[in-house]
Design an enzyme around this catalytic site. Structure first.
Site, PDB file in Angstrom:
ATOM      1  N   HIS A 311       0.844  -1.218   0.000  1.00 24.25           N
ATOM      2  CA  HIS A 311       0.000   0.000   0.000  1.00 24.25           C
ATOM      3  C   HIS A 311       0.868   1.253   0.000  1.00 24.25           C
ATOM      4  O   HIS A 311       1.908   1.304   0.657  1.00 24.25           O
ATOM      5  CB  HIS A 311      -0.899   0.021   1.233  1.00 24.25           C
ATOM      6  CG  HIS A 311      -2.123  -0.823   1.094  1.00 24.25           C
ATOM      7  ND1 HIS A 311      -3.006  -0.680   0.062  1.00 24.25           N
ATOM      8  CD2 HIS A 311      -2.608  -1.824   1.889  1.00 24.25           C
ATOM      9  CE1 HIS A 311      -4.014  -1.541   0.213  1.00 24.25           C
ATOM     10  NE2 HIS A 311      -3.784  -2.256   1.311  1.00 24.25           N
ATOM     11  N   CYS A 380       0.121   1.625  -5.721  1.00 23.18           N
ATOM     12  CA  CYS A 380      -0.923   2.409  -6.411  1.00 23.18           C
ATOM     13  C   CYS A 380      -0.482   3.873  -6.540  1.00 23.18           C
ATOM     14  O   CYS A 380       0.279   4.398  -5.730  1.00 23.18           O
ATOM     15  CB  CYS A 380      -2.233   2.335  -5.661  1.00 23.18           C
ATOM     16  SG  CYS A 380      -2.934   0.672  -5.540  1.00 23.18           S
ATOM     17  N   ARG A 389      -0.548   2.248 -11.505  1.00 22.66           N
ATOM     18  CA  ARG A 389       0.480   1.588 -10.712  1.00 22.66           C
ATOM     19  C   ARG A 389       1.821   2.303 -10.929  1.00 22.66           C
ATOM     20  O   ARG A 389       2.126   2.763 -12.025  1.00 22.66           O
ATOM     21  CB  ARG A 389       0.625   0.118 -11.113  1.00 22.66           C
ATOM     22  CG  ARG A 389      -0.636  -0.709 -10.897  1.00 22.66           C
ATOM     23  CD  ARG A 389      -0.950  -0.872  -9.407  1.00 22.66           C
ATOM     24  NE  ARG A 389      -2.131  -1.726  -9.217  1.00 22.66           N
ATOM     25  CZ  ARG A 389      -3.356  -1.272  -9.061  1.00 22.66           C
ATOM     26  NH1 ARG A 389      -3.582   0.044  -9.140  1.00 22.66           N
ATOM     27  NH2 ARG A 389      -4.355  -2.109  -8.881  1.00 22.66           N
TER      28      ARG A 389
END
Length: 412
Positions: A311, A380, A389
């Site tokens: 993340h 991300c 991405r």
């Protein structure tokens, strides 16, 4: 006196000196005095004869019997002229002669009567309607507010910290009639529009509070929970290295097997098998692509691409600042047996999530031209979204057994 006067006889009277006429005073400047009152209506003044020369003599009157009857009026009647007078003040005023008056002869004694009295006006009692109007119109004014002096004294007391004077007790309100009470009750009730606006306002407030709580949970609480989970995962991994004699091989999904260090970003994060969101990524760990067509090599393999995901925001956000890495920055992966040190080689700021070629054994776009031992970090982008991405590639530069201690990238 004039000869031939009807009241006196002029025979056998001694000679008397002739009286000198008294000059009349000249009228003074100023307003003329008001004429005296005239004769009453219906009253006939007696007839007078004009005076003659002052050389007339008077007849001696021997006694009361010498008086004679008064004959009737001689000639037409002339109104007497008012005599001049002097007021008691400092200035003397002379009367001006009034206009001549004419009188009609009196019909007789019966015509004489007293003057009519002045009319007397009695107060008239107002009726009920007048009193009602007067009561409404003459209602007492409201009491005046405090004057300037009172306001100044109150300001001084407030400045000194003194307690303000208690307000005067309010006057009790007059009771309302039944119609007024009904109108007041209807006015106190809220209309449909007011109720609807309140409901909508409460819904918006509730929605805003929920959104605020959600943002607080995502940006703060998920990081707290992820930090707790990663600490436990690192402890489990280190304990397994100390007490388990099992050789490295396949791991269960969600099982931690390595620890990654990024010294420049001060990142220390466990690496688990798989990229499951609930079991791996949302717990703050980095996931290894190890399933199906996305399966990549392990660090101990002699060639291949060790690809991981993490993340960028929330849930520990281990890869939030990987865009700050520059070529040559170290990335270290610690396993049961060794330390694997990679150097950052290139970065792809943005690409589609469907571009799986970035994790191939020889990743496309990385600048590598042949097989080797590579590492790929994916996350991300932009921040707080998952639209695209971001890719960072590195190349293995050192493999150091754990028995020899930590590599220079971690020691320095």
């Amino acid at each position: 006196m004039t000869a031939g006067s009807p009241w006196f006889r002029t025979t056998n009277l001694p000679d008397e000196p002739e009286p000198q006429p008294t000059p009349a005073p000249e009228p003074a400047a100023g307003p003329a005095p008001a004429p005296g009152p005239g004769p009453l209506p219906g009253v006939v003044p007696p007839a007078q004869a004009p005076y003659e020369a002052e050389t007339a003599v008077y007849e001696a009157i021997p006694g009361p019997d010498a008086y004679q009857g008064v004959p009737g009026p001689q000639g037409p009647y002339e109104a007497p002229q008012p005599a001049a007078y002097e007021p008691s003040g400092s200035a003397a005023y002379a009367s001006q002669p009034p206009p001549p008056l004419s009188y009609e002869p009196a019909p007789g004694p019966q015509a004489r009567h007293a003057p009519e009295p002045d009319p007397v006006f009695l107060p008239q009692e107002p009726d009920d309607e007048t009193m009602a109007l007067r009561t409404v119109d003459q209602a007492p004014p409201p009491p005046p507010g405090p004057g300037r002096a009172e306001r100044r004294r109150a300001a001084k007391r407030k400045g000194r910290g003194a307690a303000p004077e208690p307000p005067a007790p309010a006057q009790p309100a007059a009771p309302l009639s039944r119609v007024e009470a009904r109108r007041a009750a209807r006015a106190a009730k809220d209309s449909v529009g007011v109720v609807l606006s309140r409901v909508v306002g409460e819904l918006f407030i509730t929605f805003g509070v929920v959104m605020l709580l959600f943002v607080t949970y995502q940006l703060w609480w998920t990081n707290v929970r992820a930090g707790q989970e990663t600490d436990k995962a690192k402890e489990r991994i280190e304990n397994s290295w100390s007490h388990d004699d099992r050789k490295p091989g396949a791991f269960e999904p969600g099982e931690g097997f390595a620890i990654m260090y990024i010294p420049k970003l001060d990142v220390v994060v466990p690496v688990a098998e798989g990229i499951d969101k609930n079991k791996v990524l949302d717990k703050g760990m980095v996931g290894h692509y190890a399933e199906g067509s996305l399966k990549t090599a392990m660090p101990a393999d002699k060639q291949g691409n060790f690809a991981v995901a993490g993340h960028r925001n929330t849930h520990g956000e281990p890869f939030r600042y990987i865009n700050r890495l520059e070529p040559g920055d170290p990335i270290v992966v610690e396993t049961r047996d060794a330390y694997y040190t990679y150097e950052m080689a290139s970065i792809l700021p943005q690409t589609a999530p469907s571009n799986v070629a970035v994790i191939d054994p020889v990743p496309k776009g990385s600048g590598f031209t042949g097989p080797g031992r590579y590492i790929t970090l994916t996350t991300c982008t932009p921040e707080f979204t998952s639209t695209y991405r971001m890719i960072v590639w590195g190349k293995l530069v050192e493999e150091r057994p754990r028995s020899k201690g930590k590599p220079d990238a971690l020691v320095g």
